[in-house]
Write an enzyme that holds these catalytic residues in place. Structure first.
Site, PDB file in Angstrom:
ATOM      1  N   LYS A   9       1.526   7.025  -8.307  1.00 25.10           N
ATOM      2  CA  LYS A   9       2.792   6.397  -7.943  1.00 25.10           C
ATOM      3  C   LYS A   9       3.927   6.866  -8.871  1.00 25.10           C
ATOM      4  O   LYS A   9       3.655   7.467  -9.925  1.00 25.10           O
ATOM      5  CB  LYS A   9       2.608   4.874  -7.986  1.00 25.10           C
ATOM      6  CG  LYS A   9       1.568   4.367  -6.972  1.00 25.10           C
ATOM      7  CD  LYS A   9       1.415   2.851  -7.065  1.00 25.10           C
ATOM      8  CE  LYS A   9       0.427   2.305  -6.043  1.00 25.10           C
ATOM      9  NZ  LYS A   9       0.336   0.818  -6.102  1.00 25.10           N
ATOM     10  N   TYR A  49       1.758   0.221   3.767  1.00 26.39           N
ATOM     11  CA  TYR A  49       1.589  -1.133   3.222  1.00 26.39           C
ATOM     12  C   TYR A  49       1.853  -2.194   4.288  1.00 26.39           C
ATOM     13  O   TYR A  49       2.352  -3.280   3.981  1.00 26.39           O
ATOM     14  CB  TYR A  49       2.505  -1.331   2.013  1.00 26.39           C
ATOM     15  CG  TYR A  49       2.024  -0.643   0.760  1.00 26.39           C
ATOM     16  CD1 TYR A  49       0.675  -0.669   0.387  1.00 26.39           C
ATOM     17  CD2 TYR A  49       2.910   0.011  -0.100  1.00 26.39           C
ATOM     18  CE1 TYR A  49       0.227  -0.042  -0.774  1.00 26.39           C
ATOM     19  CE2 TYR A  49       2.473   0.630  -1.264  1.00 26.39           C
ATOM     20  CZ  TYR A  49       1.134   0.605  -1.590  1.00 26.39           C
ATOM     21  OH  TYR A  49       0.690   1.210  -2.742  1.00 26.39           O
ATOM     22  N   ASN A 112       1.705  -0.326 -10.748  1.00 27.44           N
ATOM     23  CA  ASN A 112       0.344  -0.221 -11.274  1.00 27.44           C
ATOM     24  C   ASN A 112      -0.233   1.184 -11.127  1.00 27.44           C
ATOM     25  O   ASN A 112      -1.437   1.364 -11.027  1.00 27.44           O
ATOM     26  CB  ASN A 112      -0.544  -1.293 -10.640  1.00 27.44           C
ATOM     27  CG  ASN A 112      -0.585  -1.169  -9.123  1.00 27.44           C
ATOM     28  OD1 ASN A 112      -0.024  -0.238  -8.565  1.00 27.44           O
ATOM     29  ND2 ASN A 112      -1.265  -2.096  -8.475  1.00 27.44           N
ATOM     30  N   HIS A 115      -2.699   4.451  -6.347  1.00 25.03           N
ATOM     31  CA  HIS A 115      -3.276   3.898  -5.112  1.00 25.03           C
ATOM     32  C   HIS A 115      -4.581   4.604  -4.823  1.00 25.03           C
ATOM     33  O   HIS A 115      -4.676   5.813  -4.988  1.00 25.03           O
ATOM     34  CB  HIS A 115      -2.312   4.134  -3.934  1.00 25.03           C
ATOM     35  CG  HIS A 115      -2.990   3.956  -2.605  1.00 25.03           C
ATOM     36  ND1 HIS A 115      -3.159   2.718  -2.031  1.00 25.03           N
ATOM     37  CD2 HIS A 115      -3.582   4.852  -1.757  1.00 25.03           C
ATOM     38  CE1 HIS A 115      -3.809   2.861  -0.881  1.00 25.03           C
ATOM     39  NE2 HIS A 115      -4.074   4.145  -0.691  1.00 25.03           N
ATOM     40  N   GLU A 126      -5.043   7.545   5.938  1.00 22.69           N
ATOM     41  CA  GLU A 126      -4.051   7.875   4.908  1.00 22.69           C
ATOM     42  C   GLU A 126      -3.963   9.387   4.687  1.00 22.69           C
ATOM     43  O   GLU A 126      -2.866   9.928   4.480  1.00 22.69           O
ATOM     44  CB  GLU A 126      -4.410   7.147   3.604  1.00 22.69           C
ATOM     45  CG  GLU A 126      -4.215   5.638   3.747  1.00 22.69           C
ATOM     46  CD  GLU A 126      -4.738   4.823   2.570  1.00 22.69           C
ATOM     47  OE1 GLU A 126      -5.226   5.408   1.579  1.00 22.69           O
ATOM     48  OE2 GLU A 126      -4.645   3.589   2.653  1.00 22.69           O
TER      49      GLU A 126
END
Ligand code: IDP
Ligand code: MG
Length: 134
Positions: A9, A49, A112, A115, A126
């Protein structure tokens, strides 16, 4: 062999943690089969998401995820989905065990770092989402 989709991320790249995070994945024996830098937009994040679209923090997640490029990777290995999620650690940073990526580096549940797909089915969706368009 199983495939999973990993995203480093924007905070992982801004904090220059990409090398250390990739090393943990490779050290465990997984193969980086493909990788590409992507600037995500709100439309793709609404897909990615969609399970969180009703949450009050959803707009903050979008803002975070478009704040810079992500490094998308196809990671391969035996039981790669579950195995990489173990290395990644729990979603809530307070719950992420020491020795996991989030446990050692994350200080926010939103930001965080990484992913990992949550099932083999999600992984294939994905991979299609992030690697189909060249
Ligand atoms: P996961 O990334 O561990 O699979 P998900 O529940 O799929 O967790 O959530 C996707 C992402 O949304 C998380 O990685 C995190 O960036 C963000 N997120 C999840 N829950 C919260 C929350 O309670 N507050 C803020 N951000 C959250
Ligand atoms: Mg998830």
């Amino acid at each position: 062999m199983e495939r999973t989709c990993i995203l480093l991320k924007p905070d992982a790249l801004k904090r220059r943690l990409a090398g250390r995070i990739i090393a943990r994945i490779e050290d465990k024996g997984y193969i980086i089969a493909d990788a590409r830098m992507l600037q995500l937009d709100e439309a793709v994040l609404r897909e990615h998401y969609s399970h969180l679209a009703d949450q009050s923090f959803f707009p903050d997640i979008v803002k975070y995820m478009v704040s810079g490029p992500v490094l998308a990777m196809i990671v391969e290995g035996e039981n790669a989905v579950e195995g990489t999620r173990k290395i990644i650690g729990a979603t809530r940073f307070e719950d992420a065990a020491a020795g996991t990526i989030r446990g050692d580096y994350a200080f926010s549940t939103r930001q965080n770092l990484i992913h990992g797909s949550d099932s083999a089915e999600s992984a294939e969706i994905e991979i299609g989402r992030f690697f189909a368009r060249r």
